[in-house]
Design a protein around this motif. Structure first.
Motif, PDB file in Angstrom:
ATOM      1  N   ALA A   1      43.028  98.939 -37.068  1.00  0.00           N
ATOM      2  CA  ALA A   1      44.026  98.990 -37.838  1.00  0.00           C
ATOM      3  C   ALA A   1      43.333  98.232 -39.240  1.00  0.00           C
ATOM      4  O   ALA A   1      43.687  98.442 -40.349  1.00  0.00           O
ATOM      5  CB  ALA A   1      45.383  98.339 -37.619  1.00  0.00           C
TER       6      ALA A   1
ATOM      7  N   ARG B   1      43.275  98.815 -30.835  1.00  0.00           N
ATOM      8  CA  ARG B   1      43.911  99.185 -31.851  1.00  0.00           C
ATOM      9  C   ARG B   1      43.988  98.383 -33.078  1.00  0.00           C
ATOM     10  O   ARG B   1      44.344  98.660 -34.197  1.00  0.00           O
ATOM     11  CB  ARG B   1      45.378  99.764 -31.408  1.00  0.00           C
TER      12      ARG B   1
ATOM     13  N   ASP C   1      43.015 103.783 -36.471  1.00  0.00           N
ATOM     14  CA  ASP C   1      44.368 103.597 -35.465  1.00  0.00           C
ATOM     15  C   ASP C   1      45.180 104.848 -35.934  1.00  0.00           C
ATOM     16  O   ASP C   1      46.282 105.239 -34.920  1.00  0.00           O
ATOM     17  CB  ASP C   1      45.105 102.402 -35.039  1.00  0.00           C
ATOM     18  N   ASP C   2      45.238 105.523 -37.074  1.00  0.00           N
ATOM     19  CA  ASP C   2      46.280 106.554 -37.199  1.00  0.00           C
ATOM     20  C   ASP C   2      45.610 107.936 -36.695  1.00  0.00           C
ATOM     21  O   ASP C   2      46.264 108.833 -37.111  1.00  0.00           O
ATOM     22  CB  ASP C   2      46.732 106.462 -38.887  1.00  0.00           C
TER      23      ASP C   2
ATOM     24  N   THR D   1      44.139 104.541 -41.566  1.00  0.00           N
ATOM     25  CA  THR D   1      42.932 103.732 -40.954  1.00  0.00           C
ATOM     26  C   THR D   1      42.666 104.463 -39.725  1.00  0.00           C
ATOM     27  O   THR D   1      43.318 105.392 -39.336  1.00  0.00           O
ATOM     28  CB  THR D   1      43.638 102.288 -40.485  1.00  0.00           C
TER      29      THR D   1
END
Length: 76
Positions: free
Chosen positions: A67, A63, A4-5, A2
């Protein structure tokens, strides 16, 4: 994977937009639609929120929200 990664400077292409009801519509209204390229630009000192570049502008999101937006694996 996603949004946020992502690490600072990494990019990806949106594959699927999650969330329900008004939240999902808000994502779509902000230009976060499948097939759109996003780049992580900045992360706040405490890790939240994050700033991404999408469609030529900077967008700051939490965040938790990031996600919910999946990226296409083959594009990373």
């Amino acid at each position: 994977m996603t949004i946020d990664d992502l690490k600072i400077g990494q990019s990806g292409t949106i594959g699927q937009v999650g969330g329900e009801g008004p939240l999902r519509l808000r994502f779509l209204d902000m230009g976060l639609i499948p097939g759109t390229r996003v780049t992580l630009r900045k992360v706040a000192p405490m890790g939240d929120p994050i700033q991404i570049q999408v469609r030529g502008y900077e967008l700051t999101i939490r965040r938790e929200d990031a996600a919910k937006i999946a990226l296409k694996e083959e594009e990373l």
